[in-house]
Motif scaffolding. Structure first.
Motif, mmCIF file in Angstrom:
data_model
loop_
_atom_site.group_PDB
_atom_site.id
_atom_site.type_symbol
_atom_site.label_atom_id
_atom_site.label_comp_id
_atom_site.label_asym_id
_atom_site.label_seq_id
_atom_site.Cartn_x
_atom_site.Cartn_y
_atom_site.Cartn_z
ATOM 1 N N ARG A 275 1.570 -11.481 -32.768
ATOM 2 C CA ARG A 275 0.343 -11.797 -33.492
ATOM 3 C C ARG A 275 0.617 -13.002 -34.387
ATOM 4 O O ARG A 275 1.697 -13.100 -34.977
ATOM 5 N N ILE A 276 -0.358 -13.886 -34.502
ATOM 6 C CA ILE A 276 -0.244 -15.014 -35.426
ATOM 7 C C ILE A 276 -1.004 -14.669 -36.699
ATOM 8 O O ILE A 276 -2.198 -14.357 -36.655
ATOM 9 N N ASP B 175 4.082 -18.075 -33.418
ATOM 10 C CA ASP B 175 4.417 -16.707 -33.827
ATOM 11 C C ASP B 175 5.882 -16.640 -34.254
ATOM 12 O O ASP B 175 6.753 -16.227 -33.507
ATOM 13 N N ASP C 180 7.683 -14.794 -36.280
ATOM 14 C CA ASP C 180 8.435 -13.544 -36.351
ATOM 15 C C ASP C 180 8.394 -12.756 -35.034
ATOM 16 O O ASP C 180 8.977 -11.679 -34.936
ATOM 17 N N GLY C 181 7.705 -13.322 -34.024
ATOM 18 C CA GLY C 181 7.761 -12.742 -32.687
ATOM 19 C C GLY C 181 7.109 -11.381 -32.538
ATOM 20 O O GLY C 181 7.451 -10.629 -31.625
ATOM 21 N N ASP C 182 6.155 -11.050 -33.400
ATOM 22 C CA ASP C 182 5.516 -9.735 -33.284
ATOM 23 C C ASP C 182 4.288 -9.754 -32.370
ATOM 24 O O ASP C 182 3.613 -8.738 -32.223
ATOM 25 N N GLU D 167 1.757 -17.678 -40.917
ATOM 26 C CA GLU D 167 2.480 -18.344 -39.826
ATOM 27 C C GLU D 167 1.769 -19.630 -39.420
ATOM 28 O O GLU D 167 2.413 -20.646 -39.143
HETATM 29 CA CA LIG Z 1 3.752 -13.117 -36.092
#
Ligand SMILES: [Ca+2]
Ligand SMILES: [Ca+2]
Length: 72
Positions: free
Chosen positions: A21-22, A15, A17-19, A26
């Protein structure tokens, strides 16, 4: 219940961008970094295989469930 914590570190690596969710992009990026060719279409197929609720994103729960079922 699936034990998710053992997969959390791996999940956070993917992940980017660390949100939490993959996304398919990504996943494709990770596979390329590991040295394999990966098209967005191929990544989307992998995402679809893991995606329990069909939102086109992989949550930690979906990731852990997939990993535990497939014993990767
Ligand atoms: Ca993500
Ligand atoms: Ca999902």
């Amino acid at each position: 219940m699936t034990e998710t914590s053992q997969y959390a570190a791996t999940f956070s690596l993917v992940d980017a961008d660390g949100d939490g969710r993959i996304s398919a992009s990504e996943l494709a990026e990770l596979i390329r970094r590991l040295g394999d060719e990966c098209t967005e279409e191929r990544a989307a197929e992998v995402v679809a295989a893991m995606d329990g609720d069909h939102d086109d994103l992989i949550s930690l729960a979906e990731f852990a469930d997939y990993m535990s079922r497939n014993q990767v």
